[in-house]
Design an enzyme around this catalytic site. Structure first.
Site, PDB file in Angstrom:
ATOM      1  N   TYR A 136       0.009  -6.583  -3.902  1.00 45.42           N
ATOM      2  CA  TYR A 136      -1.091  -6.779  -2.959  1.00 45.42           C
ATOM      3  C   TYR A 136      -0.628  -7.718  -1.854  1.00 45.42           C
ATOM      4  CZ  TYR A 136      -5.914  -7.958  -1.451  1.00 45.42           C
ATOM      5  OH  TYR A 136      -7.067  -8.147  -0.741  1.00 45.42           O
ATOM      6  N   LYS A 164      -0.605  -2.361  -1.846  1.00 44.89           N
ATOM      7  CA  LYS A 164      -1.896  -2.446  -1.164  1.00 44.89           C
ATOM      8  C   LYS A 164      -1.661  -3.235   0.107  1.00 44.89           C
ATOM      9  CE  LYS A 164      -6.587  -4.311  -1.476  1.00 44.89           C
ATOM     10  NZ  LYS A 164      -7.536  -5.149  -2.256  1.00 44.89           N
ATOM     11  N   ILE A 206      -7.958   1.107  -1.555  1.00 49.31           N
ATOM     12  CA  ILE A 206      -8.610   0.086  -2.365  1.00 49.31           C
ATOM     13  C   ILE A 206      -9.781  -0.429  -1.530  1.00 49.31           C
ATOM     14  CG2 ILE A 206      -8.367  -2.042  -3.676  1.00 49.31           C
ATOM     15  CD1 ILE A 206      -6.516   0.118  -4.676  1.00 49.31           C
TER      16      ILE A 206
END
Length: 298
Positions: A136, A164, A206
């Site tokens: 992330y 992400k 996401i």
């Protein structure tokens, strides 16, 4: 379950009572509503899940609930947001033990690591679990920016499989492809860049506001993946004033208020977060209400 790294993976809110304790029944209902809407996976205990305000036993209880409720219908990922590498390893191993299908790994919290330290953190956690891992990258929130060429330095770590991307710059999708080829699966991590990043090669999303508008989020993503951009842009323009709130520091409060207003959750958060009041509440409520009143026909 083997994770199919495509589609809409909502960042699931941890539902709470007014006193800040966890409302497991509402969390379970929320999960069922998301599955019914057709999401492709769940990310529990991310930023929207208020990971860093929960004790370890609470995180374990929330993840265990998600695994039990989902029953293998879609993959369940857990955010890993600990302050130390050792703590992240311990929690990652617990996730694997509980039956999670994958992890979303953040840099170590609080300390702002340099590149060498940050990459060592990802390598160390990945080495201690067999679960597939999404890295992330959110420099705005966590003060560490993982550059495209730095991702390439992790290409030899087999279970680091996805990214992400939440830098806020859609050009990063192209830059990562140019630096790493197709080594990593790329997900959009900011709600108000989903169309731009999907066009450039993101194959998953996401999403925070999927918690409040699940059908619309799934419908938008379906149109994008089918290349029906003229239809998609109409929904995207309707949705964008709400989606802009996903990149605000109070995204958790905004998303939970939207959930309460759409009937799929409660607005309560855990301190130091507080529910909205005054002019700010009126402004955010008006934006959400307008979206509710003008919902598109899917």
């Amino acid at each position: 379950m083997q994770v199919s790294w495509t589609g809409v993976f909502p960042a699931v809110a941890t539902q709470m009572f007014e006193d800040g304790s966890i409302d497991f029944d509402m969390t379970a209902k929320q999960i069922e509503a998301l599955i019914d809407a057709g999401v492709d996976g769940l990310v529990m205990l991310g930023s929207v899940g208020e990971n860093t305000t929960l004790e370890m036993d609470e995180k374990i209880a929330v993840l265990k609930l998600a695994v039990e409720i989902t029953k293998g219908r879609i993959p369940v990922l857990s955010g890993v947001a600990e302050t130390t590498t050792a703590g992240a390893i311990k929690y990652a191993q617990k996730c694997e033990e509980l039956g999670a299908d994958g992890l979303m790994l953040l840099p170590g919290m609080i300390y702002t690591a340099d590149t060498r330290e940050n990459l060592a953190h990802f390598r160390a956690v990945a080495a201690k679990t067999s679960l597939p891992i999404m890295i992330y990258n959110n420099p705005g929130a966590y003060r560490i920016d993982i550059k495209p060429e730095e991702f390439n330095q992790l290409a030899d770590v087999e279970n680091l499989v996805a990214i992400k991307e939440s830098s806020g710059d859609p050009r990063r999708i192209t830059d990562i492809y140019n630096a790493c080829g197709d080594r990593f699966v790329l997900f959009c991590g900011m709600d108000d860049l989903v169309m731009e990043t999907q066009v450039l090669g993101a194959v998953g999303w996401i999403s925070g506001f999927t918690d409040a508008f699940p059908a619309e989020s799934v419908g938008l993503w379906k149109l994008l993946t089918e290349g029906k951009y003229a239809e998609a842009v109409k929904i995207y323009r309707w949705f964008t004033p709400v989606l802009h709130m996903d990149v605000h520091a109070k995204l958790v409060q905004y998303i939970k208020l939207a959930q309460a207003m759409t009937g799929v959750g409660k607005e309560y958060v855990r301190a130091p977060r507080l529910t909205l009041v005054g002019e700010e509440r009126e402004t955010i409520t008006a934006i959400i209400q307008k979206a509710i009143d003008t919902r598109p026909s899917l």
